[in-house]
Design an enzyme around this catalytic site. Structure first.
Site, short mmCIF file in Angstrom:
data_model
loop_
_atom_site.label_atom_id
_atom_site.label_comp_id
_atom_site.label_asym_id
_atom_site.label_seq_id
_atom_site.Cartn_x
_atom_site.Cartn_y
_atom_site.Cartn_z
N ASN A 163 17.12 -2.11 -1.12
CA ASN A 163 18.08 -3.19 -1.37
C ASN A 163 19.23 -2.95 -0.40
O ASN A 163 20.07 -2.09 -0.64
CB ASN A 163 18.55 -3.13 -2.83
CG ASN A 163 19.66 -4.12 -3.11
OD1 ASN A 163 19.94 -5.01 -2.31
ND2 ASN A 163 20.29 -3.97 -4.28
N LYS A 185 21.71 -4.72 0.31
CA LYS A 185 23.01 -5.25 -0.13
C LYS A 185 23.69 -5.95 1.06
O LYS A 185 23.00 -6.46 1.94
CB LYS A 185 23.87 -4.15 -0.74
CG LYS A 185 23.13 -3.40 -1.85
CD LYS A 185 24.02 -2.54 -2.69
CE LYS A 185 23.20 -1.85 -3.76
NZ LYS A 185 23.99 -1.05 -4.68
N HIS A 222 20.76 -8.11 -10.48
CA HIS A 222 21.41 -6.85 -10.11
C HIS A 222 22.79 -6.80 -10.76
O HIS A 222 23.49 -7.81 -10.84
CB HIS A 222 21.52 -6.73 -8.58
CG HIS A 222 21.85 -5.34 -8.13
ND1 HIS A 222 23.13 -4.82 -8.23
CD2 HIS A 222 21.07 -4.34 -7.63
CE1 HIS A 222 23.11 -3.57 -7.79
NE2 HIS A 222 21.87 -3.25 -7.44
N GLU A 271 25.53 -5.86 -9.72
CA GLU A 271 26.63 -6.34 -8.87
C GLU A 271 26.74 -7.86 -8.95
O GLU A 271 27.85 -8.41 -8.90
CB GLU A 271 26.42 -5.87 -7.41
CG GLU A 271 26.67 -4.37 -7.31
CD GLU A 271 25.90 -3.66 -6.22
OE1 GLU A 271 25.31 -4.32 -5.34
OE2 GLU A 271 25.89 -2.41 -6.25
N GLU A 320 18.43 0.11 -13.73
CA GLU A 320 19.50 0.70 -12.92
C GLU A 320 20.72 0.92 -13.80
O GLU A 320 21.46 -0.04 -14.08
CB GLU A 320 19.90 -0.26 -11.79
CG GLU A 320 18.79 -0.61 -10.84
CD GLU A 320 19.32 -0.99 -9.47
OE1 GLU A 320 18.77 -0.49 -8.50
OE2 GLU A 320 20.27 -1.77 -9.37
N GLY A 338 25.82 3.52 -6.71
CA GLY A 338 26.84 3.76 -5.69
C GLY A 338 27.83 4.84 -6.08
O GLY A 338 28.86 5.01 -5.43
C1 3PY Z 1 21.61 1.58 -5.76
O1 3PY Z 1 20.77 2.47 -5.70
O2 3PY Z 1 22.78 1.80 -5.53
C2 3PY Z 1 21.22 0.21 -6.12
O3 3PY Z 1 22.03 -0.53 -6.61
C3 3PY Z 1 19.86 -0.25 -5.81
O4 3PY Z 1 19.69 -1.58 -6.14
#
Ligand code: 3PY
Length: 251
Positions: free
Chosen positions: A9, A11, A96, A98, A168, A174
């Protein structure tokens, strides 16, 4: 047998030239040494068509990071599921954290996005996961169940077969923190059990459930060794070919 998958991903990182260069590199490396799992790269919209041209999608499949909750029309700045599909992409990440957090995507909005993605022939990587506060008050199971019920458990069994779940934990995205392999396995097993309650054991056993949140080459082997962890959705570590390959090699 359910599919093992490592999905990147990207981003909002990499300009078009950087993105195409990374896709080319990943494609070459994986063509030379065939991976033991399915590999997907999910890129920003603007990269999709160009990346589709450089990928052999039998080796590395292409996905988007989002799509609109409307079919078409006067929605300035939006990109529809049909448009995503027309680039050659086969997957889309939806839900997601985010997107839920910064763009206020509700379960209802996500439900529409999922339906439109499936209608247009995309497979959905549907993300779920709890906040730190919810984890600390032991509400993680409740939260992931509500997220599934709110946006994907309305699907028919045939439709649901096109859903990959990505667990997740928001507190691990992050932040450099990772759920321990035991914590992740526990909730993955729970997720599989509620999929079984809803769609039956056969579909539950066939459902790919990815772990995401600071997954990297160093912790991937331990995570992937768990029975109910079928791969990873990878953020930062998918932005460099060597790092991404290191995770793929964990299979
Ligand atoms: C991460 O690993 O930071 C993610 O958000 C993957 O989608």
């Amino acid at each position: 047998m359910r599919k093992k998958i490592v999905a990147g991903n990207w981003k909002m990182n990499l300009n078009l030239q950087e993105g195409v260069a990374l896709a080319k590199e990943i494609n070459e490396v994986l063509k030379a040494e065939k991976p033991n799992c399915g590999v997907i790269v999910c890129t920003p919209f603007i990269h999709l068509a160009s990346v589709a041209e450089v990928l052999d999608q039998n080796v590395v499949a292409l996905g988007a990071e989002n799509c609109a909750d409307k079919e078409k029309g006067a929605y300035t700045g939006e990109v529809s599921a049909e448009m995503v599909k027309s680039t050659g992409a086969q997957y889309v990440i939806l839900g997601h954290s985010e997107r839920r957090q910064y763009y206020k995507e509700t379960p209802e909005i996500l439900k529409e996005k999922v339906l439109l993605a499936l209608k247009n022939g995309l497979k959905v990587i549907f993300c779920i996961g709890e906040t730190l506060e919810e984890r600390e008050s032991n509400k993680q199971n409740e939260v992931v169940k509500a997220e599934l019920e709110g946006s994907v458990f309305n699907l028919s069994a045939d439709e649901f077969k096109n859903i990959i779940i990505a667990y997740e934990p928001i507190w691990a995205i992050g932040t450099g923190k990772t759920a321990t392999a035991e914590q992740a396995e526990e909730i993955h097993a729970f997720i599989r059990s509620i999929v079984a309650e809803k769609y039956g054991n056969e579909i539950a056993q066939d459902t790919t459930i990815l772990y995401g949140g600071s997954c990297k080459a160093s912790n991937a082997p331990e995570l992937f060794a768990k029975e109910n962890i079928d791969g990873g959705l990878i953020g930062g570590a998918s932005l460099k070919c060597a790092d991404f390959k290191g995770i793929i090699d964990a299979w």
